[in-house]
Design an enzyme around this catalytic site. Structure first.
Site, PDB file in Angstrom:
ATOM      1  N   ASP A  79       0.854  -1.199   0.000  1.00 48.33           N
ATOM      2  CA  ASP A  79       0.000   0.000   0.000  1.00 48.33           C
ATOM      3  C   ASP A  79       0.882   1.238   0.000  1.00 48.33           C
ATOM      4  OD1 ASP A  79       0.795  -0.704   2.715  1.00 48.33           O
ATOM      5  OD2 ASP A  79      -0.466   0.968   3.370  1.00 48.33           O
ATOM      6  N   GLU A 141       0.080  -0.720   5.672  1.00 48.64           N
ATOM      7  CA  GLU A 141       1.107  -0.212   6.589  1.00 48.64           C
ATOM      8  C   GLU A 141       0.934   1.265   6.811  1.00 48.64           C
ATOM      9  OE1 GLU A 141       4.734   1.481   8.155  1.00 48.64           O
ATOM     10  OE2 GLU A 141       3.889   1.947   6.204  1.00 48.64           O
TER      11      GLU A 141
HETATM   12 ZN   LIG Z   1       6.748   2.343   4.122  1.00 48.33          ZN
END
Ligand SMILES: [Zn+2]
Length: 455
Positions: A79, A141
């Site tokens: 992501d 994340e």
């Molecule tokens: Zn990162």
């Protein structure tokens, strides 16, 4: 490299943003592309870990080639941060665009370059590296996800001898860097109410207590006159690794010309092995809408970064106690502790660190440096708890100048290439430490003819 570059461009053209309000399809598309690439690269078993409110985590395994071989866990995330204002970008954020020595796109460094570096290492070995592999490529994340706390609940899955947390990179391009420390972080909110309502500053100012003034006086006690943190008990140690030059730091931080930096001591101590307190938000009447009135209420949010070894609850309690002890003009503040998370300090000096130092030198042609970072990677602590004996290596293809989380993010292909070489050399060096001792050489026949005419 041609193949890796093409795959990186494909991956970086997918806007896989896991923040609320963004469509989930591109996140799934990036997930599926990586799974397909890993399968092609020879990863025999790939699973999808679905946790509530989280993008799917890719989990893959390559069994060790022999029972004595170590297992290395490889981490990255697919992501990316939102692109922010399109007008600040020199090219569309999800159209990877060549720049001198590299490519520009959102997420192309953080962290898609490192996902591709893992893939490159597997390709170097045709999918059969000399160590067992566990791949953990997560999809949320940047926004924060319950996955951070998951590894300790399923330790067998994350058991390994060493892990490469590739969500970082070099201090500067061309300087191979192992990050050995991450500061802890916490947030605290502080507020003051002094009047039920605003009152005319001409009629009441001078005696009616001004909430903003009270708050500012309290905030002013957080630092001494040099700009060093003045909250007692927050740990500060000398930093003995490498750090930026002042010139590099000024440039990276975009400090305006002719202004001094704040604080004293080395930059490493100020940025990594000592505390920092930043006022990250302030609620007060805006200048454009300012009335001539005594301010009845004000609020600030503080972000504290603290020494990697300091207990997160202790650090937060020290800041809270300091603020509660302030009572400017005799007026108390309301202090509300927020989230706090631990820092991390890697154990260096084991076989994985020795192998990594050799590998990074081989890849970049120069000795690796140790640095820390002020940022945090919450999952590192989860993984380290799940595999407490494992050595944790933090390196990758990003660099301090690649505009992470900012407009015009870019990656250098030289750094990507060297990261792949370093990972490949690392598993070779590390595996060699675990080779069973060779059997003693058979005694040489003293008469070749007697042994049946060996040639
Ligand atoms: Zn990162």
């Amino acid at each position: 490299m041609d193949g890796l570059r093409a795959d990186l461009e494909r991956l970086a053209s997918i806007p896989s943003i896991s923040f609320p309000g963004y469509p989930p399809e591109p996140v799934e598309e990036a997930h599926d592309l990586i799974v397909a690439l890993l399968r092609e690269a020879g990863v025999p078993s790939i699973e999808r870990i679905d946790l509530p409110d989280t993008a799917p985590v890719i989990y893959g395994e390559i069994p060790p080639p022999h029972p004595d071989a170590p297992t290395v866990l490889l981490y990255g995330h697919y992501d990316v941060q939102p692109a922010g204002a399109a007008s600040l970008w020199l090219s569309p954020p999800f159209e990877p665009t060549p720049v001198p020595g590299g490519l520009r796109a959102r997420g192309i460094a953080d962290d898609k370059s490192n996902v591709i570096a893992h893939l490159g290492m597997l390709r170097v070995y045709g999918g059969r590296p000399p160590v067992g592999i566990k791949l953990v490529i997560e999809g949320q994340e940047e926004y924060g996800s319950p996955f951070d706390d998951y590894p300790p609940t399923d330790p067998a899955r994350f058991a390994c001898d060493a892990m490469i947390i590739a969500d970082l990179g070099n201090l500067r391009p061309g300087t191979p860097t192992l990050t050995t420390g991450l500061r802890g972080a916490c947030e605290v909110t502080v507020e003051v109410r002094t009047l039920a309502e605003p009152r005319h500053s001409g009629e009441f100012g001078g005696a009616a207590p001004d909430a903003l003034l009270v708050l500012l006086r309290a905030l002013a006690t957080l630092h001494d006159k040099n700009g060093d943190v003045a909250v007692p008990g927050l740990r500060r140690d000398p930093w003995d690794g490498t750090t930026y030059t002042e010139e590099e730091f000024r440039e990276l931080a975009s400090v305006l010309p002719d202004l001094p930096l704040i604080g004293t001591g080395s930059l490493g101590e100020r940025l990594w092995s000592g505390p920092a307190i930043t006022v990250i938000g302030l609620d007060a009447p805006s200048v454009d809408h300012a009335a001539s009135a005594v301010v009845p209420y004000a609020r600030a949010k503080l972000n504290l970064r603290f020494h990697p070894h300091q207990d997160p609850r202790e650090a937060r309690a020290l800041l809270v106690a300091h603020l509660r002890a302030q009572a400017p003009f005799g007026i108390p503040l309301t202090v509300t502790p927020g989230d706090t998370g631990p820092g991390f300090e890697a154990r260096t000096g084991g076989p994985a660190y020795r192998a990594a130092l050799t590998a990074l030198k081989e890849a970049w042609g120069t000795q690796a440096s140790y640095v820390a970072t002020g940022g945090s990677i919450p999952l590192v602590n989860g993984l380290a708890q799940a595999a407490p004996g494992a050595e944790v290596l933090l390196f990758g293809a990003q660099d301090s100048m690649c505009n992470l989380h900012a407009p015009n993010e870019r990656v250098l292909l030289s750094e990507l290439r060297n990261t792949v070489v370093a990972m490949a050399a690392f598993v070779r060096e590390y595996a060699a430490d675990f080779e069973p001792a060779p059997p003693p050489a058979p005694p040489a026949p003293h008469d070749p003819a007697a042994s049946g005419g060996a040639r």
